[in-house]
Design a protein around this motif. Structure first.
Motif, mmCIF file in Angstrom:
data_model
loop_
_atom_site.group_PDB
_atom_site.id
_atom_site.type_symbol
_atom_site.label_atom_id
_atom_site.label_comp_id
_atom_site.label_asym_id
_atom_site.label_seq_id
_atom_site.Cartn_x
_atom_site.Cartn_y
_atom_site.Cartn_z
ATOM 1 N N GLU A 23 27.629 -89.345 -17.626
ATOM 2 C CA GLU A 23 28.185 -87.994 -17.518
ATOM 3 C C GLU A 23 28.651 -87.646 -16.117
ATOM 4 O O GLU A 23 29.359 -86.658 -15.934
ATOM 5 N N GLY A 24 28.217 -88.435 -15.116
ATOM 6 C CA GLY A 24 28.562 -88.077 -13.748
ATOM 7 C C GLY A 24 27.493 -87.162 -13.163
ATOM 8 O O GLY A 24 26.421 -86.967 -13.746
ATOM 9 N N PRO A 25 27.752 -86.565 -11.988
ATOM 10 C CA PRO A 25 26.761 -85.697 -11.349
ATOM 11 C C PRO A 25 26.314 -84.563 -12.262
ATOM 12 O O PRO A 25 27.125 -83.951 -12.965
ATOM 13 N N LEU A 26 25.005 -84.272 -12.235
ATOM 14 C CA LEU A 26 24.430 -83.226 -13.079
ATOM 15 C C LEU A 26 23.448 -82.399 -12.262
ATOM 16 O O LEU A 26 22.853 -82.892 -11.291
ATOM 17 N N THR A 27 23.277 -81.157 -12.652
ATOM 18 C CA THR A 27 22.252 -80.314 -12.038
ATOM 19 C C THR A 27 20.911 -80.585 -12.706
ATOM 20 O O THR A 27 20.845 -81.195 -13.784
ATOM 21 N N ALA A 28 19.846 -80.098 -12.085
ATOM 22 C CA ALA A 28 18.522 -80.253 -12.687
ATOM 23 C C ALA A 28 18.469 -79.540 -14.043
ATOM 24 O O ALA A 28 17.855 -80.034 -14.993
ATOM 25 N N GLY A 59 26.682 -82.585 -4.191
ATOM 26 C CA GLY A 59 27.472 -81.360 -4.151
ATOM 27 C C GLY A 59 26.701 -80.209 -4.757
ATOM 28 O O GLY A 59 25.484 -80.268 -4.930
ATOM 29 N N GLU A 60 27.441 -79.128 -5.047
ATOM 30 C CA GLU A 60 26.840 -77.950 -5.646
ATOM 31 C C GLU A 60 27.654 -77.514 -6.846
ATOM 32 O O GLU A 60 28.846 -77.806 -6.951
ATOM 33 N N ARG A 66 24.708 -64.759 -4.592
ATOM 34 C CA ARG A 66 23.547 -64.645 -3.694
ATOM 35 C C ARG A 66 22.598 -65.801 -3.919
ATOM 36 O O ARG A 66 22.329 -66.176 -5.057
ATOM 37 N N GLY A 67 22.104 -66.330 -2.840
ATOM 38 C CA GLY A 67 21.205 -67.458 -2.957
ATOM 39 C C GLY A 67 21.965 -68.763 -3.090
ATOM 40 O O GLY A 67 23.191 -68.771 -3.229
ATOM 41 N N PRO A 68 21.277 -69.867 -3.050
ATOM 42 C CA PRO A 68 21.930 -71.181 -3.090
ATOM 43 C C PRO A 68 22.472 -71.510 -4.477
ATOM 44 O O PRO A 68 21.934 -71.064 -5.496
ATOM 45 N N ASN A 69 23.565 -72.263 -4.516
ATOM 46 C CA ASN A 69 24.071 -72.781 -5.785
ATOM 47 C C ASN A 69 23.201 -73.941 -6.249
ATOM 48 O O ASN A 69 22.439 -74.530 -5.468
ATOM 49 N N ALA A 70 23.316 -74.287 -7.532
ATOM 50 C CA ALA A 70 22.536 -75.406 -8.065
ATOM 51 C C ALA A 70 23.022 -76.721 -7.468
ATOM 52 O O ALA A 70 24.234 -76.953 -7.349
ATOM 53 N N ARG A 71 22.114 -77.559 -7.080
ATOM 54 C CA ARG A 71 22.475 -78.861 -6.524
ATOM 55 C C ARG A 71 22.933 -79.817 -7.623
ATOM 56 O O ARG A 71 22.376 -79.831 -8.716
#
Length: 393
Positions: A23-28, A59-60, A66-71
């Protein structure tokens, strides 16, 4: 018996790595959704894989807020470098890629076997080394080779045959000697092309199909229920030796001139084009037979030639269909790609008259590039299986 905690962790880690590969890069959060694991379990596996040097933040994701984006987590692409070779009678093409299959360098060179076996082998090995240097690869983890001929299923080696130059067989040993830490393997070129068509080409929606290779020679690869079938001696698909009445002779163990090859091999295609007064000038290294077929399709006035070629190709396709009933046949190789839908449609029409078994005939989506693409895929899967399956992180 339930799996031990360490075994469960290893299974979960391999599942996550496989998803990142596909799938490529994925968030948690995406990993949680796709694996069905709990949030703490996903956090633990991401930490383990990152510590093992297999996964990194690439990446993100998400809108700025507000706050950090998902890694976004992805496979560490430069953890290993791979080489893929397409070895032909007249030359070699090579691609060097990273662990996710991104091409970093590619090159090709004609190789004159008449100059001697050792010079030919040295030229091919040097080509690989130059490509690796250009890619910035200090070492190669895996080398996948696609070559014509039979691969012994017991040893994985290219079998000796008088039809192929000696330097083909010597090349594998030479690469292993020069790259002692690399995993070097060889596979029949048509089989690799079929794997590429199944993954990225004309057979993406098929678990069962046959690839009919139309190039310098003829061959076939058989995929049944998603699995490539090689046969007891590695010879599944050697359709060039299929006896064809009217070709003037029967094929012999060392010569397929009296078989299907005599109808659909590159020289036979060129001769057929000459009979129909068709000419073409190859460009960009395209084989002459493919250039002639492409010209016929482009002109639109050479229907008689394409009809005659389809008559010949349909003989081989009908023989395969009668035995395997694959439901789909892909016309691959340079000639199959050049013929495109015009040739595939003609073959399918003739097949409906020759066989009661419904069969779709498709043109290759990859053509002559399929062998290298398949070699990259198999090298990548072998490297990932070893790297992802080793240890308990």
């Amino acid at each position: 018996m339930p799996a031990s905690p360490s075994t469960a962790r290893a299974i979960n880690d391999r599942l996550a790595l496989r998803l990142l590969q596909q799938e490529g890069p994925l968030t948690a959060a995406q990993l949680k959704q796709l694996t069905g694991l709990s949030r703490p379990s996903v956090a633990d596996l991401v930490e383990r894989l990152t510590a093992a040097g297999l996964v990194q933040v690439v990446g993100e994701a998400g809108e700025q807020r507000r706050g950090p984006n998902a890694r976004l987590y992805g496979i560490v692409a430069d953890r290993a470098h791979l080489a893929a070779l397409d070895v032909r009678t007249e030359g070699v093409a090579v691609v060097v890629s990273d662990l996710v299959g991104r091409v970093l360098a590619e090159d090709s060179a004609p190789i004159a076997g008449e100059s001697g076996t050792e010079p030919a082998v040295e030229q091919a090995v040097a080509l690989v080394e130059r490509a690796a240097e250009e890619a910035g690869a200090k070492e190669l983890h895996t080398v996948g080779i696609g070559a014509p001929g039979l691969i012994d299923p017991a040893t994985g080696e290219l079998r000796d045959t008088a039809a192929l130059p000696e330097w083909h067989r010597r090349l594998v040993a030479a690469l292993q000697q020069r790259l002692p830490d690399a995993r070097v393997s060889v596979e029949n070129e048509t089989n690799l092309a079929a794997l590429a068509e199944q993954r990225d080409g004309a057979a993406r929606d098929r678990d069962t199909f046959v690839l009919l290779w139309l190039g310098h020679g003829t061959g076939a690869a058989v995929v049944l229920d998603g699995t490539l079938r090689r046969g007891a001696s590695g010879g599944t698909g050697e359709i060039g030796f299929l006896p064809v009445p009217g070709t003037g002779a029967l094929p012999a163990a060392t010569d397929c001139s009296g078989g299907f090859h005599a109808l659909a091999g590159s020289q036979a295609v060129a001769d057929l084009a000459a009979e129909h007064g068709l000419t073409a000038t190859p460009t960009g290294g395209e084989p002459r037979a493919a250039a002639l077929v492409r010209a016929a399709v482009r002109l639109g006035t050479a229907g008689a030639f394409l009809d005659a070629l389809a008559d010949r190709v349909a003989i081989g396709v009908a023989s395969v269909v009668a035995v395997l009933d694959p439901g789909c046949v892909v016309l691959g190789g340079e000639v199959g790609r050049a013929g495109g839908d015009a040739l595939a449609g003609r073959v399918e029409e003739r097949l409906r008259r020759l066989s009661p078994l419904p069969t779709e005939v498709r043109a290759s989506a990859l053509g002559g590039e399929a062998v290298l693409r398949g070699a990259v895929l198999t090298a990548r899967e072998r490297a990932q299986e070893e790297l992802f399956g080793a240890g308990e992180w």
